[in-house]
Design a protein around this motif. Structure first.
Motif, short mmCIF file in Angstrom:
data_model
loop_
_atom_site.label_atom_id
_atom_site.label_comp_id
_atom_site.label_asym_id
_atom_site.label_seq_id
_atom_site.Cartn_x
_atom_site.Cartn_y
_atom_site.Cartn_z
N THR A 218 4.33 7.00 -11.75
CA THR A 218 4.88 5.84 -12.44
C THR A 218 3.87 5.27 -13.44
OG1 THR A 218 6.19 5.28 -10.50
CG2 THR A 218 5.86 3.53 -12.13
N ALA A 219 4.25 5.24 -14.69
CA ALA A 219 3.45 4.63 -15.76
C ALA A 219 2.07 5.27 -15.91
CB ALA A 219 3.30 3.13 -15.52
N GLU A 220 1.92 6.51 -15.46
CA GLU A 220 0.59 7.12 -15.54
C GLU A 220 0.56 8.29 -16.52
OE1 GLU A 220 -1.55 7.80 -12.06
OE2 GLU A 220 -1.14 5.87 -11.17
N GLU A 221 1.60 8.42 -17.31
CA GLU A 221 1.58 9.48 -18.30
C GLU A 221 0.66 9.14 -19.47
OE1 GLU A 221 5.58 10.23 -19.41
OE2 GLU A 221 6.13 11.12 -17.49
N ARG A 222 0.49 7.85 -19.73
CA ARG A 222 -0.42 7.40 -20.78
C ARG A 222 -1.55 6.59 -20.15
NH1 ARG A 222 1.06 3.82 -23.88
NH2 ARG A 222 2.97 3.04 -22.93
N PRO A 223 -2.80 6.79 -20.59
CA PRO A 223 -3.93 6.11 -19.96
C PRO A 223 -3.80 4.60 -19.95
CG PRO A 223 -4.70 7.88 -21.40
CD PRO A 223 -3.22 7.76 -21.62
N ARG A 224 -3.43 3.99 -21.06
CA ARG A 224 -3.34 2.55 -21.11
C ARG A 224 -2.24 2.03 -20.18
NH1 ARG A 224 -6.05 -0.40 -24.70
NH2 ARG A 224 -7.23 0.65 -26.33
N PRO B 188 9.64 2.66 -7.26
CA PRO B 188 8.59 1.96 -6.50
C PRO B 188 8.48 0.50 -6.87
CG PRO B 188 7.63 3.48 -8.09
CD PRO B 188 9.09 3.78 -8.05
N ILE B 189 8.70 0.15 -8.14
CA ILE B 189 8.65 -1.25 -8.55
C ILE B 189 9.80 -2.02 -7.92
CG2 ILE B 189 8.63 -2.83 -10.51
CD1 ILE B 189 6.20 -0.92 -10.22
N LEU C 77 0.83 -1.21 0.00
CA LEU C 77 0.00 0.00 0.00
C LEU C 77 0.86 1.25 0.00
CD1 LEU C 77 -2.77 1.37 0.19
CD2 LEU C 77 -2.69 1.04 2.67
N ALA C 78 1.90 1.28 0.84
CA ALA C 78 2.78 2.45 0.89
C ALA C 78 3.51 2.66 -0.43
CB ALA C 78 3.79 2.28 2.03
N VAL C 79 3.97 1.58 -1.04
CA VAL C 79 4.68 1.70 -2.32
C VAL C 79 3.72 2.17 -3.41
CG1 VAL C 79 5.91 0.42 -4.10
CG2 VAL C 79 6.43 -0.01 -1.70
N LEU C 80 2.48 1.72 -3.37
CA LEU C 80 1.50 2.18 -4.35
C LEU C 80 1.26 3.68 -4.22
CD1 LEU C 80 -0.57 1.60 -6.58
CD2 LEU C 80 -2.24 1.07 -4.79
N VAL C 81 1.18 4.17 -3.00
CA VAL C 81 1.02 5.61 -2.78
C VAL C 81 2.23 6.36 -3.34
CG1 VAL C 81 0.89 7.41 -1.01
CG2 VAL C 81 -0.48 5.33 -0.78
N PHE C 82 3.44 5.84 -3.11
CA PHE C 82 4.66 6.44 -3.66
C PHE C 82 4.59 6.47 -5.19
CE2 PHE C 82 8.97 6.59 -5.16
CZ PHE C 82 9.67 7.36 -4.24
#
Length: 510
Positions: A101-107, A241-242, A90-95
């Protein structure tokens, strides 16, 4: 509801992953992922309370009793590691959300959240599996999800590293599947609760061969030296984070599988010399590899390999004290290793490079970032009063109480590794955390030239996630007494699995 509780850590992330596939706004996807992990964390905390107070919590999926159906089992050890692992996830997901991370493109965002939730599913299934085949399935779920996360929006180097990771993991999986087939042919079952007595009836040579083959298979997944080569080449190439979630969780699932299978299937009454030698080699060679690194992430990856040896230390002793020390060290290491890699992501983001020799010319990263790295680094090095010191002290006391050449060699290697870890962390400190500004007349350092530096920042979510992991590491030290008591009870469960077998098979059906 209590009867279905062991299924929720596996079922909820799968349902969340399915919902992510719908065309939802980014904010909803992020809220969905974090919300699912939060609910899973609450369920696992409840499982831990129930397992500690009432004994193993068992769910026969579909109402089919073992060994006919799939059985999920949550005892003290599995529930404890489930809770800690999901907290870290959960903490890493928040980070990762804060970093973008990987959210610049919708897919790419959809794929990231989908793979991340499936990774958590695999980890949960591994901790809860009541038979060897479903443990194999859990490893395959983790492999598929982790390969996607490593190679998402990857360049050539990350793709190559991901292929190395995948090929080694698939080789290990083929060996594991072959072992399961051989065990089933010899015993007629793959249910863990039944296997111990049936394996004991086999000839000593065949029983020993199964134990050695299982150690080899899980040794690859755990990165025991010399089967570790894939880890330092693959983990550092991924976004911070990964790398953090891989370092915190994936190898610990392998350690858990070793603790579970070796104590339940191949019980011993004395020190396992072979595993003691593997632990010593892993500690010493791993930390020497860390000292030789100039790249911060590779240094931490080799340190991760080295400290797997501490977890093998306690298992090799095969007594309550040793297993308690191993359990404490696993809990400590899950949290501290995640905190270190998250803090390293902040350091690299500020410096624009992961090379230590180049960090000496970068500006001071800031007091908060320094503290977020320094605290887990001191804990990993075994500096009192942090959690690493407490876990290492428990292992050293176990070695002294056990006595004998192997136990003393383990204790000496643990002390030497701790000193060398402190030296490795000092190298990072002098290079990155006390970096100087350019002197008068000196050319300023070049602009950051790494993708990580260009795309990441030290936003509030990133700092909050890293701080949360650091505080959790401190909390482990503060609550070391109750945690050690819980670890002792879990160790007793491992050495005396009658309650586990009775819960899974029912009284009189062992």
């Amino acid at each position: 509801m209590t009867g279905a509780l062991p299924a929720l850590p596996v079922l909820l992330p799968v349902l969340g992953a399915g919902l992510v596939l719908f065309p939802l706004p980014h904010a909803v996807v992020r809220a969905l992922s974090t919300g699912v992990l939060t609910v899973v964390l609450v369920c696992e905390a409840a499982l831990l309370v129930l397992a500690d107070s009432r004994g193993p919590q068992v769910l026969h999926v579909g109402g089919w009793p073992a060994p006919l159906g799939v059985t999920l089992v949550a005892d003290r050890l599995s529930a404890l590691l489930l809770t800690v692992s999901t907290l870290v996830a959960l903490a890493v997901l928040v980070f990762a959300i804060g970093q973008g991370t990987a959210e610049e493109r919708p897919r790419a965002a959809v794929v990231f959240h989908l793979a991340y939730l499936l990774l958590v599913t695999g980890v949960s299934l591994a901790f809860l599996s009541g038979d060897l085949f479903n443990l194999f399935v859990a490893f395959e779920v983790m492999l598929a999800a982790s390969y996607v996360l490593i190679t998402l929006d990857a360049d050539e180097s990350r793709t190559s590293a991901g292929m190395t990771y995948t090929i080694v993991s698939l080789t290990s999986s083929l060996l594991f599947l072959s072992l399961i087939a051989l065990v089933y042919a010899a015993t007629g079952t793959v249910t863990l609760a039944q296997l111990g007595p049936r394996l004991a009836e086999l000839p000593d040579g065949l029983n020993g061969a199964f134990a050695l083959l299982l150690l080899s298979v899980l040794g690859i997944k755990t990165a025991i030296i010399p089967m570790h080569f894939w880890l330092p080449d693959s983990y550092p190439t991924a976004p911070s984070p990964i790398t953090a979630v891989f370092a915190a969780l994936l190898t610990k699932v392998g350690v858990y599988a070793l603790l579970r299978t070796q104590t339940l299937l191949f019980p011993r009454t004395d020190v396992w010399t072979l595993l003691a030698c593997a632990a010593i080699i892993t500690m010493i060679v791993g930390i020497l590899g860390a000292i030789a690194q100039d790249d911060l992430n590779r240094l931490l990856s080799f340190t991760l390999v080295s400290h797997i040896g501490y977890m093998l230390f306690g298992l090799a002793l095969f007594d309550t004290r040793g297993l308690t020390g191993s359990i404490l060290y696993v809990v400590h290491h899950i949290v501290v290793q995640a905190a270190l890699f998250l803090a390293a992501g902040l350091v690299v983001g500020r410096a624009g490079t992961a090379a230590l020799h180049r960090m000496t010319r970068r500006p001071y990263p800031g007091l908060l970032v320094v503290a977020l790295f320094a605290v887990p680094a001191m804990s990993l090095s075994g500096i009192p009063p942090f959690s690493g010191f407490i876990a290492k002290l428990a292992l050293l006391q176990a070695g002294a109480a056990q006595g004998g050449p192997a136990a003393y060699a383990l204790a000496a290697s643990a002390l030497l590794t701790s000193l060398l870890t402190l030296y490795a962390m000092t190298r990072v400190w002098t290079a990155a955390l006390t970096a100087r500004a350019p002197a008068h007349g000196e050319e300023p350092p070049p602009e950051p030239d790494t993708p990580t530096a260009r795309t990441s920042g030290t936003g509030r979510l990133m700092l909050a996630a890293a701080a949360g992991m650091t505080v959790t590491g401190l909390a482990i030290a503060v609550w070391a007494g109750p945690l050690a008591d819980l670890g002792t009870r879990a160790a007793e469960d491992l050495l005396h699995p009658q309650a586990y077998r009775s819960a899974v098979l029912g009284e009189g059906n062992r």
